[in-house]
Design an enzyme around this catalytic site. Structure first.
Site, PDB file in Angstrom:
ATOM      1  N   SER A   1       0.818  -1.202   0.000  1.00 13.40           N
ATOM      2  CA  SER A   1       0.000   0.000   0.000  1.00 13.40           C
ATOM      3  C   SER A   1       0.862   1.267   0.000  1.00 13.40           C
ATOM      4  CB  SER A   1      -0.886  -0.015   1.241  1.00 13.40           C
ATOM      5  OG  SER A   1      -1.790   1.035   1.182  1.00 13.40           O
TER       6      SER A   1
ATOM      7  N   LYS B   1       1.326   1.527  -7.000  1.00 15.93           N
ATOM      8  CA  LYS B   1       0.637   0.658  -7.969  1.00 15.93           C
ATOM      9  C   LYS B   1      -0.424   1.438  -8.748  1.00 15.93           C
ATOM     10  CE  LYS B   1      -0.870  -2.261  -4.898  1.00 15.93           C
ATOM     11  NZ  LYS B   1      -0.270  -1.599  -3.734  1.00 15.93           N
TER      12      LYS B   1
ATOM     13  N   ARG C   1      -9.507   8.271   0.253  1.00 13.02           N
ATOM     14  CA  ARG C   1      -9.572   7.385  -0.901  1.00 13.02           C
ATOM     15  C   ARG C   1     -10.674   7.751  -1.868  1.00 13.02           C
ATOM     16  NH1 ARG C   1      -6.105   2.680  -1.589  1.00 13.02           N
ATOM     17  NH2 ARG C   1      -5.060   2.446   0.399  1.00 13.02           N
TER      18      ARG C   1
HETATM   19  N1  ADP Z   1       8.041   8.842  -6.870  1.00 15.72           N
HETATM   20  C1  ADP Z   1       6.804   8.441  -6.640  1.00 15.72           C
HETATM   21  N2  ADP Z   1       6.331   7.320  -7.219  1.00 15.72           N
HETATM   22  C2  ADP Z   1       5.089   6.881  -6.973  1.00 15.72           C
HETATM   23  N3  ADP Z   1       4.215   7.512  -6.169  1.00 15.72           N
HETATM   24  C3  ADP Z   1       4.613   8.661  -5.568  1.00 15.72           C
HETATM   25  C4  ADP Z   1       5.924   9.163  -5.774  1.00 15.72           C
HETATM   26  N4  ADP Z   1       6.034  10.283  -5.044  1.00 15.72           N
HETATM   27  C5  ADP Z   1       4.876  10.483  -4.427  1.00 15.72           C
HETATM   28  N5  ADP Z   1       3.988   9.510  -4.728  1.00 15.72           N
HETATM   29  C6  ADP Z   1       2.623   9.394  -4.159  1.00 15.72           C
HETATM   30  O1  ADP Z   1       2.566   8.170  -3.449  1.00 15.72           O
HETATM   31  C7  ADP Z   1       1.275   7.612  -3.509  1.00 15.72           C
HETATM   32  C8  ADP Z   1       1.303   6.214  -4.104  1.00 15.72           C
HETATM   33  O2  ADP Z   1       0.078   5.636  -3.771  1.00 15.72           O
HETATM   34  P1  ADP Z   1      -0.714   4.596  -4.641  1.00 15.72           P
HETATM   35  O3  ADP Z   1      -0.333   4.699  -6.080  1.00 15.72           O
HETATM   36  O4  ADP Z   1      -2.142   4.752  -4.323  1.00 15.72           O
HETATM   37  O5  ADP Z   1      -0.148   3.255  -4.009  1.00 15.72           O
HETATM   38  P2  ADP Z   1      -0.729   1.806  -4.055  1.00 15.72           P
HETATM   39  O6  ADP Z   1      -1.720   1.755  -5.168  1.00 15.72           O
HETATM   40  O7  ADP Z   1       0.464   0.944  -4.301  1.00 15.72           O
HETATM   41  O8  ADP Z   1      -1.337   1.583  -2.716  1.00 15.72           O
HETATM   42  C9  ADP Z   1       0.436   8.527  -4.347  1.00 15.72           C
HETATM   43  O9  ADP Z   1      -0.271   9.372  -3.492  1.00 15.72           O
HETATM   44  C10 ADP Z   1       1.496   9.299  -5.159  1.00 15.72           C
HETATM   45  O10 ADP Z   1       1.061  10.576  -5.522  1.00 15.72           O
HETATM   46  C1  PEP Z   2      -7.073  -0.894  -0.135  1.00 11.90           C
HETATM   47  C2  PEP Z   2      -5.821  -1.185  -0.049  1.00 11.90           C
HETATM   48  O1  PEP Z   2      -5.066  -1.125  -1.191  1.00 11.90           O
HETATM   49  P1  PEP Z   2      -3.802  -0.256  -1.631  1.00 11.90           P
HETATM   50  O2  PEP Z   2      -3.431   0.617  -0.510  1.00 11.90           O
HETATM   51  O3  PEP Z   2      -2.759  -1.256  -1.955  1.00 11.90           O
HETATM   52  O4  PEP Z   2      -4.234   0.512  -2.841  1.00 11.90           O
HETATM   53  C3  PEP Z   2      -5.320  -1.648   1.230  1.00 11.90           C
HETATM   54  O5  PEP Z   2      -4.205  -2.131   1.280  1.00 11.90           O
HETATM   55  O6  PEP Z   2      -6.088  -1.552   2.204  1.00 11.90           O
HETATM   56 CA    CA Z   3      -3.379  -2.820  -2.636  1.00  6.49          CA
HETATM   57 MN    MN Z   4      -3.739   1.188  -4.977  1.00  2.62          MN
END
Ligand code: ADP
Ligand code: PEP
Ligand code: CA
Ligand code: MN
Length: 655
Positions: free
Chosen positions: A355, A359, A439
């Protein structure tokens, strides 16, 4: 354009809009205007008028009560009866053998419907057996908005059209409150003990919690039922039913699962898996195995999940993901906690990560087709998304940096725990007053480049994302297969605040397969499947640090998203595969010396640290943490010997 007066506005170049000509203008002069230009309304009463406002939907979902019923064909009635029976069966308990009435729309307005089907006699003895519960079945987003706004405190429409909601006391998942029924089958099949996410409960305790949830739901005037699908792979589609108490939960799952077409819903039949979400109601702490008032209980034999004591919607999404981590590998299909996208030439990339590692952000790429942001399957036919929606973090969301996610926040989207201006209803994405883990949940087609159906060919690149709070991992490294497996099983990141309850500051964490909270079997089993597929289809592994550079958290700074995107571009295009590389100390990672659009001094992390000794100490410290973490994985046997594991262990840090 029609102007509402029956005339057309013609845009004249350079002259703006032409003047609106009203009917008969110039002829009637300054005669008094009579309101006689339109036909009289086709209603005798206000109620009748209001009944005309809403056109009856195609008969795909159970129809509204009232006099319409009689005019419907028998087959329609029969289908409804079957649907009712199926939902009744879902909601049956020892307190109540007959289930609730299926009513589409508002309970108040549809009450008459009850008289069309007489109460089925029952041998149940308690009052709850006599009570009706209205079932709001697969409502549309508009209907769910109305239900939420009318009945659920904290629900509002924001200026962009999204539905703002509050998830209550819990704003993140509660992995310590997850329980899995251990029976004769799961005892052998699942991963139990140290490091495993599966905390056991027995069948009887599950039934106690199930009854508690079902009785709670039946005690309400209405419950929401969603019948939907998981997995875009047509051969491995799973039918899920979600019974919940809140419109917020129903809309969330409407967005996150795959939405059935009217025809698919007609033949839905019995679900393969059912969630009972009684999140507002706590579990009973005197119940065996309960350590808090929250419990998320999974029973694989019954194919059911019960949620008590948390309204965080992510529990449903990730709960179903756990189920897929059991069902799919049984079919020799690998389930993946990864985002996935595809280039114009059909090159598919997977983005693994915990998280907050990127991704969703990095798979949502304007130059590529989005297959999905979080949960996928890799079968012999290629990849498929498990879900029908995305769940993006919105903290500090900006239109400039993440335009596609920004634009996806519109009518239909659920916005959880954000703060907005009380008058303008404009969202302040920087505001963490409720939680860091704000979210947005939206259907995948809200992203313009979504690939529908969400399937693709075999992956070419497997990108492991780590948000390294120590700032010592290189921004990108090319991995050989054993290294890919080592880092996949390690699942290192710095847990970013918010998604898991109680975490406020980033801390180093390891989560096997980048999703230890969701895997059901031993991590090495998933790793072996991944290795086999990567080898068979020739995929390249990469480790990308989306975290800190130039010092650890608090000293250095997070690598700019703009640079990470350039790195990812170079992976996709294939230019990085053929770049010049050098090997790092300790972790033995292959790092490129040049990438277009990325300052070369950050590619080797030591260069970005002003204090070289501090860098070396921190590097060794992290390597030590990796080594300690891997200890529990060094003896797992795949096949007849320990070879697979040994090769992986030797790909770890050497110091
Ligand atoms: N260099 C970077 N690469 C990826 N995300 C970044 C970076 N710097 C800041 N962020 C921030 O980090 C967060 C990544 O979260 P997210 O893509 O939702 O993660 P996941 O889907 O893996 O849970 C976002 O809020 C994004 O804007
Ligand atoms: C909803 C989730 O997904 P992610 O933060 O990987 O987007 C979680 O891990 O609770
Ligand atoms: Ca996830
Ligand atoms: Mn995500």
């Amino acid at each position: 354009m029609e102007n509402g007066n029956g005339n057309r506005n013609v845009v004249m170049p350079g002259k703006g809009l032409t003047r609106i000509q009203t009917n008969g203008s110039g002829k009637k002069g300054n005669e008094v205007c009579h309101d006689d230009s339109s036909l009289p309304v086709k209603a005798q009463t206000i109620d009748e008028l209001h009944s005309l406002q809403k056109k009856k939907s195609a008969p795909t979902t159970p129809i509204t009560g009232s006099s319409f019923v009689a005019t419907f064909a028998m087959s329609e009635e029969e289908r409804q009866r079957q649907q009712l029976q199926s939902i009744s069966a879902s909601l049956a308990s020892s307190a109540r053998e007959t289930g609730p009435k299926v009513v589409r729309g508002d309970p108040g307005k549809a009450f008459k419907h009850v008289h069309h089907h007489p109460v089925v006699p029952t041998i149940s003895v308690s009052d709850s057996a006599l009570k009706f519960t209205h079932v709001l079945y697969n409502l549309s987003p508009a209907e769910l908005y109305e239900q939420a706004i009318k009945y659920e405190k904290g629900s509002f429409i924001t200026s962009n059209g999204a539905l703002a909601t509050l998830s209550g006391a819990k704003t993140g998942r509660a992995p310590r409150d997850k329980r899995v029924v251990k029976d004769e089958t799961t005892e052998d099949e699942l991963w139990w003990g140290k490091g495993s996410p599966n905390i056991e409960m027995d069948e009887h305790t599950f039934m106690v919690n199930r009854e508690r949830a079902v009785d709670y739901l039946n005690s309400l005037d209405k419950v929401f039922v969603n019948d939907q699908f998981l997995n875009w792979d047509p051969q491995n589609k799973i039918k899920v039913r979600i019974v919940s108490a809140r419109a917020y939960h129903s809309l969330f799952m409407h967005n996150m699962c795959i939405r059935p077409t009217p025809e698919e819903l007609e033949d839905f039949g019995t679900p393969d898996f059912t969630i009972y979400n009684a999140g507002k109601f706590p579990c009973n702490r005197y119940t065996h195995y309960m350590t808090s008032s929250t419990s998320i209980d999974l029973n694989l034999a019954r194919r059911e999940m019960v949620i008590l004591g948390t309204q965080y919607a992510g529990e449903m999404k990730k709960g179903l993901f756990s189920v897929m981590h059991y069902l799919m590998p049984k079919r020799r299909i690998l389930s993946l906690h990864s985002g996935c996208n595809m280039g114009k030439d059909g090159d598919v990339a997977l983005f693994f990560g915990l998280s907050g590692t990127g991704k969703t952000t990095l798979s949502t790429d304007h130059n590529r087709y989005l297959i999905g942001d979080d949960e996928h399957c890799w079968s012999d036919n290629g990849v498929s998304n498990i879900e029908g929606g995305c769940y993006a973090k919105c903290i500090d969301l900006s239109r400039e940096k993440e335009p596609d996610i920004w634009n996806a926040i519109k009518f239909g989207t659920v916005l959880e725990n954000v703060v907005f201006d009380e008058h303008t209803r404009e969202v302040d994405y920087t505001d963490k007053s409720v939680t860091e883990n704000t979210r947005a949940a939206y259907p995948i087609e809200f992203i313009p480049n979504a690939k529908i159906p969400c399937v693709g060919p075999h992956p070419k690149n497997v990108i492991l994302l780590a948000c390294d709070a120590f700032g010592v991992l290189p921004p990108v490294s090319k991995l050989n297969l054993p290294q890919t497996m080592y880092h996949f099983i390690s699942g290192y990141t710095a847990l970013v605040a918010g998604t898991v309850d109680g975490i406020k500051e980033p801390t180093a964490t390891f989560s096997a397969c980048f999703g230890a909270a969701f895997i059901m079997m031993h991590p090495t089993k998933y790793a072996a499947m991944l290795a086999e597929k990567m080898q068979k289809y020739g995929a390249t592994g990469w480790l990308v640090n989306t975290g800190w550079s130039g010092g650890r958290y608090g000293v250095g700074s997070r690598i700019k998203l703009q640079y990470t995107r350039k790195i990812i571009d170079a992976i996709h295009s294939g230019t990085l595969l053929n770049a010049n590389y050098k090997k790092t100390e300790v972790f033995g990672l292959e790092i490129p010396t040049k990438i277009e659009g990325v300052p070369s001094e950050i590619l080797d992390p030591i260069n970005a640290w002003p204090d070289k000794d501090a860098y070396k100490d921190t590097l060794l410290k992290l390597a030590g943490l990796f080594k300690n973490n891997f200890e529990v994985f060094t003896n797992y046997q795949i096949g007849k010997d320990n070879k697979f594991t040994e090769e992986i262990v030797s790909a770890g840090p050497i110091f």
